[in-house]
Design an enzyme around this catalytic site. Structure first.
Site, short mmCIF file in Angstrom:
data_model
loop_
_atom_site.label_atom_id
_atom_site.label_comp_id
_atom_site.label_asym_id
_atom_site.label_seq_id
_atom_site.Cartn_x
_atom_site.Cartn_y
_atom_site.Cartn_z
N GLU A 1 -3.77 -3.80 -0.22
CA GLU A 1 -3.37 -3.30 1.36
C GLU A 1 -4.39 -3.73 2.32
O GLU A 1 -5.29 -4.42 2.24
CB GLU A 1 -3.40 -1.77 1.11
N ARG B 1 -1.05 15.39 -0.71
CA ARG B 1 -1.82 14.32 -1.02
C ARG B 1 -3.35 14.77 -0.98
O ARG B 1 -4.30 14.27 -1.80
CB ARG B 1 -1.71 13.01 -0.05
N LYS C 1 -7.92 9.53 -0.89
CA LYS C 1 -8.21 9.53 0.52
C LYS C 1 -9.60 10.12 0.95
O LYS C 1 -9.53 11.08 1.32
CB LYS C 1 -7.13 10.07 1.30
N1 PMP Z 1 -4.11 2.41 3.18
C1 PMP Z 1 -5.17 2.76 3.51
C2 PMP Z 1 -6.56 2.54 2.99
C3 PMP Z 1 -5.17 3.87 4.61
O1 PMP Z 1 -6.33 4.40 5.13
C4 PMP Z 1 -3.98 4.34 5.12
C5 PMP Z 1 -3.83 5.47 6.19
N2 PMP Z 1 -4.50 5.19 7.14
C6 PMP Z 1 -2.77 3.80 4.58
C7 PMP Z 1 -2.76 3.03 3.60
C8 PMP Z 1 -1.34 4.30 5.05
O2 PMP Z 1 -1.21 5.49 4.61
P1 PMP Z 1 -0.18 6.44 5.27
O3 PMP Z 1 0.98 6.17 5.68
O4 PMP Z 1 -0.21 7.87 4.55
O5 PMP Z 1 -1.09 6.95 6.66
#
Ligand code: PMP
Length: 295
Positions: A184, A52, A151
């Protein structure tokens, strides 16, 4: 406390891990990162996190200065140097030091650092009792402006929504997208659960095109739910779907799996963490305490 920080290939004490004021990561949020968990000396989903990171870097035209294998070795080295058996890793690659202008291509060398430390996102009792959250008035970034799939080090969109929650004494906020669909939370993905007398519980979570980060925990939980015989749908959700849900929970690397019991003052389900949520929290707990796969 972190003892040694990995900076561009070297391990240095935290007070020597410094970044230039000309770094575009600092000046403009120009860079990418990952947050990764260590469970029982295993770096959970390391390869997936690195993939990622690579995809995020490609999206902002940042050439990562290290290969996948080099970064994996660097993360491991940092974990070992900090005796981090259970913890949280932050791996960042900034654009590097440049001049006082946006042009990223004047930055000669990306700046890479890795911190292995601990993180507590929410108070531990909320994992048993459930979180109360609000819907933020701040919408998630439009995918054509800054794709939530990247990210990046630019988290102000999420921070503004988080401030709104904190102002109300809460830890999280649901963010809608530009179409009014659920996207989200500020640092977590969202699931709802609906019960159905005849069949197994149905989990629903927004699709990627709703403008969300493709959560690694989200994908793990989808896999666990399917193994437990649950149905999982990726579908656009409205705020009302969350209010009407029997259960709701959030997933994230730092958050892990946490129940939600109220949204905007409306009780979700019976106001207690739901059975399906608890079943998934237990399945997740079992996975991370047994194999905690690194790929
Ligand atoms: N959405 C956002 C905006 C995030 O920053 C994160 C991670 N902190 C997630 C979802 C969750 O992603 P992951 O399970 O890969 O940590």
């Amino acid at each position: 406390m972190a003892k040694q920080i990995w900076v561009n290939g070297d391990l240095v004490p935290p007070d020597q891990a410094t970044v230039s004021v000309f770094d575009h990561g600092l000046l403009y949020g120009d860079g990418v990162f990952e947050g990764i968990r260590v469970y029982n000396d295993r770096i959970f989903k390391l390869a997936t996190h690195l993939r990622r990171l690579e995809a995020s870097a490609t999206s902002i035209r940042l050439n990562l200065p290290y290969s996948h294998d080099d970064l994996a070795a660097a993360v491991r080295q940092t974990v070992d140097a900090n005796d981090c058996h259970d913890g949280y890793i932050r791996l960042c690659v900034t654009r590097g030091a440049g001049t006082l202008g946006l042009n990223p291509f004047v930055c000669k060398e990306p700046f890479t650092f890795i911190i292995a430390d601990a993180i507590t996102l929410y108070p531990p009792q909320l994992y048993r009792e459930g979180l109360s959250v609000i819907t933020s008035s701040v919408i998630r970034n439009h995918p054509s402006a800054l794709s939530p799939r990247i990210k990046s080090l630019n988290y102000l969109n999420n921070i503004l929504a988080k401030i709104e929650a904190l102002d109300q004494g809460l830890f999280e906020a649901v963010m809608l997208n530009h179409e009014g669909n659920v996207a989200e939370c500020t640092g977590d993905n969202i699931f709802i659960v609906n019960h159905n007398e005849a069949k197994a519980p149905v989990l629903s979570t927004p699709p990627l095109h709703a403008g969300i980060l493709e959560g690694i925990t989200m994908n793990v939980v989808i896999g666990l739910a399917q193994q437990e015989g649950m149905e999982v749908t990726r579908t656009n959700l409205k705020q009302q779907d969350l209010y009407d849900a029997d259960e709701m929970f959030l997933t994230g690397t730092a958050a892990e799996v946490i129940p939600v019991i109220s949204l905007d003052g409306n009780t979700i389900g019976n106001g207690k963490p739901g059975n399906t949520t608890v079943q998934l929290i237990n399945a997740f707990g079992k996975l991370i305490s047994s194999e905690a796969p690194e790929d």
